[in-house]
Write a protein that holds these residues in place. Sequence first.
Motif, PDB file in Angstrom:
ATOM      1  N   LEU A 125       0.835  -1.209   0.000  1.00 30.13           N
ATOM      2  CA  LEU A 125       0.000   0.000   0.000  1.00 30.13           C
ATOM      3  C   LEU A 125       0.868   1.256   0.000  1.00 30.13           C
ATOM      4  O   LEU A 125       0.571   2.232  -0.712  1.00 30.13           O
ATOM      5  N   GLU A 126       1.912   1.240   0.794  1.00 28.29           N
ATOM      6  CA  GLU A 126       2.822   2.396   0.839  1.00 28.29           C
ATOM      7  C   GLU A 126       3.442   2.634  -0.537  1.00 28.29           C
ATOM      8  O   GLU A 126       3.574   3.784  -0.989  1.00 28.29           O
ATOM      9  N   TYR A 127       3.804   1.555  -1.201  1.00 26.75           N
ATOM     10  CA  TYR A 127       4.418   1.673  -2.533  1.00 26.75           C
ATOM     11  C   TYR A 127       3.414   2.238  -3.539  1.00 26.75           C
ATOM     12  O   TYR A 127       3.736   3.156  -4.304  1.00 26.75           O
ATOM     13  N   LEU A 128       2.207   1.728  -3.547  1.00 29.15           N
ATOM     14  CA  LEU A 128       1.190   2.220  -4.479  1.00 29.15           C
ATOM     15  C   LEU A 128       0.918   3.704  -4.263  1.00 29.15           C
ATOM     16  O   LEU A 128       0.761   4.478  -5.220  1.00 29.15           O
ATOM     17  N   ASN A 129       0.857   4.106  -3.017  1.00 31.95           N
ATOM     18  CA  ASN A 129       0.559   5.505  -2.709  1.00 31.95           C
ATOM     19  C   ASN A 129       1.722   6.451  -2.990  1.00 31.95           C
ATOM     20  O   ASN A 129       1.536   7.670  -3.023  1.00 31.95           O
ATOM     21  N   SER A 130       2.909   5.885  -3.193  1.00 32.99           N
ATOM     22  CA  SER A 130       4.072   6.737  -3.455  1.00 32.99           C
ATOM     23  C   SER A 130       4.210   7.102  -4.939  1.00 32.99           C
ATOM     24  O   SER A 130       5.050   7.913  -5.294  1.00 32.99           O
ATOM     25  N   TYR A 131       3.378   6.519  -5.799  1.00 36.80           N
ATOM     26  CA  TYR A 131       3.469   6.792  -7.230  1.00 36.80           C
ATOM     27  C   TYR A 131       2.932   8.170  -7.582  1.00 36.80           C
ATOM     28  O   TYR A 131       1.924   8.638  -7.011  1.00 36.80           O
ATOM     29  N   ASN A 132       3.581   8.794  -8.554  1.00 39.40           N
ATOM     30  CA  ASN A 132       3.027   9.966  -9.225  1.00 39.40           C
ATOM     31  C   ASN A 132       2.288   9.432 -10.452  1.00 39.40           C
ATOM     32  O   ASN A 132       2.911   9.075 -11.461  1.00 39.40           O
ATOM     33  N   VAL A 133       0.961   9.375 -10.391  1.00 39.58           N
ATOM     34  CA  VAL A 133       0.213   8.728 -11.467  1.00 39.58           C
ATOM     35  C   VAL A 133       0.332   9.486 -12.787  1.00 39.58           C
ATOM     36  O   VAL A 133       0.170   8.900 -13.866  1.00 39.58           O
ATOM     37  N   ASP A 134       0.621  10.781 -12.729  1.00 40.04           N
ATOM     38  CA  ASP A 134       0.801  11.524 -13.979  1.00 40.04           C
ATOM     39  C   ASP A 134       2.002  11.007 -14.776  1.00 40.04           C
ATOM     40  O   ASP A 134       2.021  11.094 -16.004  1.00 40.04           O
ATOM     41  N   ALA A 185       6.949  13.824 -16.558  1.00 43.76           N
ATOM     42  CA  ALA A 185       7.816  12.985 -17.388  1.00 43.76           C
ATOM     43  C   ALA A 185       7.509  11.511 -17.152  1.00 43.76           C
ATOM     44  O   ALA A 185       7.152  11.108 -16.039  1.00 43.76           O
ATOM     45  N   LYS A 186       7.671  10.703 -18.187  1.00 40.11           N
ATOM     46  CA  LYS A 186       7.480   9.260 -18.040  1.00 40.11           C
ATOM     47  C   LYS A 186       8.497   8.716 -17.036  1.00 40.11           C
ATOM     48  O   LYS A 186       9.602   9.222 -16.907  1.00 40.11           O
ATOM     49  N   TYR A 187       8.098   7.641 -16.371  1.00 37.60           N
ATOM     50  CA  TYR A 187       9.065   6.921 -15.553  1.00 37.60           C
ATOM     51  C   TYR A 187      10.104   6.266 -16.468  1.00 37.60           C
ATOM     52  O   TYR A 187       9.838   6.008 -17.646  1.00 37.60           O
ATOM     53  N   PRO A 188      11.295   5.956 -15.950  1.00 34.15           N
ATOM     54  CA  PRO A 188      12.342   5.332 -16.769  1.00 34.15           C
ATOM     55  C   PRO A 188      12.148   3.821 -16.883  1.00 34.15           C
ATOM     56  O   PRO A 188      11.073   3.292 -16.628  1.00 34.15           O
ATOM     57  N   GLY A 189      13.232   3.121 -17.236  1.00 34.37           N
ATOM     58  CA  GLY A 189      13.186   1.666 -17.324  1.00 34.37           C
ATOM     59  C   GLY A 189      12.264   1.195 -18.439  1.00 34.37           C
ATOM     60  O   GLY A 189      12.222   1.783 -19.517  1.00 34.37           O
ATOM     61  N   TRP A 190      11.519   0.146 -18.171  1.00 36.20           N
ATOM     62  CA  TRP A 190      10.623  -0.406 -19.177  1.00 36.20           C
ATOM     63  C   TRP A 190       9.547   0.593 -19.605  1.00 36.20           C
ATOM     64  O   TRP A 190       8.954   0.450 -20.669  1.00 36.20           O
ATOM     65  N   HIS A 229      -1.102  -2.971 -14.538  1.00 32.82           N
ATOM     66  CA  HIS A 229      -0.952  -3.657 -13.253  1.00 32.82           C
ATOM     67  C   HIS A 229      -1.334  -2.734 -12.101  1.00 32.82           C
ATOM     68  O   HIS A 229      -1.964  -3.165 -11.122  1.00 32.82           O
ATOM     69  N   TYR A 230      -0.925  -1.481 -12.208  1.00 34.30           N
ATOM     70  CA  TYR A 230      -1.190  -0.519 -11.139  1.00 34.30           C
ATOM     71  C   TYR A 230      -2.695  -0.327 -10.947  1.00 34.30           C
ATOM     72  O   TYR A 230      -3.177  -0.253  -9.804  1.00 34.30           O
ATOM     73  N   LEU A 231      -3.439  -0.246 -12.029  1.00 40.89           N
ATOM     74  CA  LEU A 231      -4.900  -0.133 -11.932  1.00 40.89           C
ATOM     75  C   LEU A 231      -5.482  -1.334 -11.193  1.00 40.89           C
ATOM     76  O   LEU A 231      -6.329  -1.180 -10.301  1.00 40.89           O
TER      77      LEU A 231
END
Length: 782
Positions: free
Chosen positions: A48-57, A74-79, A91-93
């Motif tokens: 839950l802490e991880y999900l809430n730490s996301y910037n959904v934009d 800006a898009k997140y990096p990596g994949w 997955h996040y949804l």
Amino acid sequence: MKSQRDMEGEWMMNRNKATLQRIALQHFGLDQVVLTEDYQANAFKKELEYLNSYNVDRLLAGFRETRGLKPKAAKYPGWEETEIRGHTLGHYLSACAQAYSATKDPVMLKRLTYMANELSECQFESGYLSAFPEALIDNIEQKQPAWVPWYTMHKIIAGLISVYQATHSKVVFDTVVKLGDWVASRTSRWSDELQATVLAVEYGGMNDCLYELYKISGDSKHLEAAHKFDELPLFEATRQGKDVLRGKHANTTIPKFLGALNRFLVLGENERFYLEAAINFWDMVVNHHSYMTGGNSESEHFGEPKSLDQRRTDITCETCNSYNMLKLTRELFKLTGDRKYADFYETTYMNAILSSQNPETGMTMYFQPMATGYFKIYSSPFEHFWCCTGTGMESFTKLGDSIYFHKANELYINQYVSSTLDWSEQNVRLALSSGIPDSDCVTLQLETEDRQPRELKLHLRIPYWVRGEIEAHLNGEPLPLEVKDHYIVIDRKWNHGDMLALKLPMKVFYSGLPDNRYAVGFQYGPVVLSATLGTEDMIQASTGIMVSVPTRRMLVKDFIIPQGLSPQQWLDDIEQHLMKEDGKLVFRLRNTDEDERLVFTPHYKQHQERYGIYWNIVEADSEELKRHLALGRMERLVKEATIDSVQVGNDQYELQHEIQGQETFSGAWDGQNGRLAHPGGWFSYKLNIDPESENVLQVMYFCINYDRVMNIYADGVLLVREQSSWEWKRDFITKHYLIPAEIVKGKSQVEFRFAPEDKLSGIYGMLRTMRPVSHPIFSFPQ
């Protein structure tokens, strides 16, 4: 207005649903089960802490960009900066929808509502919605390299459906239905040949999510689109009991059978073929391709049936596979009530899923090595965005979803995990307190909302790991046991406050591998044990696209020699040779050469050191020990000599090596992945070389492709014209070619291009650049 066909289809679907509800077990809502066991409760909290730490934009940026809208961040990096971008949002949804279902947190609902509105704005008039352009879908149809666009589309559709199921949002419903219409329009134009071309590239659970969409839309277009992703030859083979999994990408294949099972669930008994295919597939994977943790695959692929010991490496057991196998297992249990599914679920839940999360950081892992001497590697919060990062989000927001099941007034208790159950359908609340695996005691207290008695039938699973006599007490008095189909059945009038106590005795036992019965792992109750091997030189390497893997550059002793006993004698009395410390889940060896070094503990709690799950039990100076040491030396030689490598036909690894091509396609043949090109076509990879050394290119061919010519170019210079023999035989052959010094001089990388002359031809397995090795098995040119 719905067509007559849609209304008839909806009627049929509702009838099938009503039938299944009568005969099948039902799951409980995520809000009805609360985990009270410390380890699982912490795992849920970290997620839950991880999900809430996301910037959904940042997750939405690619969707806005594709639609021609200005990203808000800006898009997140990596994949998320590659062709697979957008899969994480899917997955996040799903994970956020599950978290909201479990907690009813208004902040999470606000987050879901915001994302739904944003995605609606990003949707094209055609219905298309993604973080990548539709041109990638075109590439697949035109046999151009592309990284799994339909796989990513599955995640997006599945995520939207999860949000709709949790919130009943009209915005989400309209968005996902419109996206389903786009899929239906696209797939309706496929010829049989084009369909086969598309299905040859990983497409996730597109059939599964489209059957789910049909359940909520009732639109026959979505049903027909789902059928387009059903791989009938594969289903027919497994239904007939043929294990054709060798060489198939595991996380591509498992979701196909989730879709097959969902087809049965949607359409009923007339589609029993698909249920039988799914059941046989499950049996094949679990009995012939899985390790004792419940995990499967090596380098993301299934191998030869029952060939597991020789495939134990640093990249075994992709966590996504375990996630998908548990989804399949859960639905098969609900349909059959067979204990074998509950047993496998518990094993994999504890030893593969719980094992995949770092309890301190909440981060999850990609591979779980089965080879002794490696270590676990976890993702970082906002850099990698692996597929297993996404399934990890989902796994740890639904940890309580398969502990209990029900039908009318019957309750099935499948896992002994401390938790509370709000059985609102019966106005009953249960509190389960479990000491397993620390102790053998389980208690269950029942309360009724109105304090009145209830006629209830409880089914308590007798786990496969029980060793000894089970004891039961009701309110302190001994309770005679009725056992049916490996469940304790208690059918009685339950009173408010009744307390049931169970004793489920546990002992140490071992499991061998089908291709080496003396390569064994140890278990106590439901937990697999591993021995820690220290933290020396825990250097990470990389594979695929930005995937981190552990290294093992030092010599690791992975065998145990019994003292004064044969391996079988030692194993036959394992309880006396792997002893539990009093009051601790700590186990020590007796009568071996490793009594003072190896200490075994629950593997799912091991996160910081090198480890060993499987150990070769061998006699001193035996031929088995000599062969084992020789294989270890050869493996080490190959690893040390390898400069760079690419898994041919594996899209992620090919993209890392900048694959290009025309008229080319990938697939699996006789257990090896490969890539082929038609005459006039070609494909190429860029591989690293060592300008300070001689360099050799290692290429594998399939001898069944006789009388073929493959031209191999190194930076545009013809390296070799390889003509296969006229002799027809079903075998693979590996060849090595010295790369001229003038080609590699001053370079760190060379592009290798493969172009057949007049017949379809290709290469297979692992393509490597290597330094020459002096070993009789290798025929490197000097």
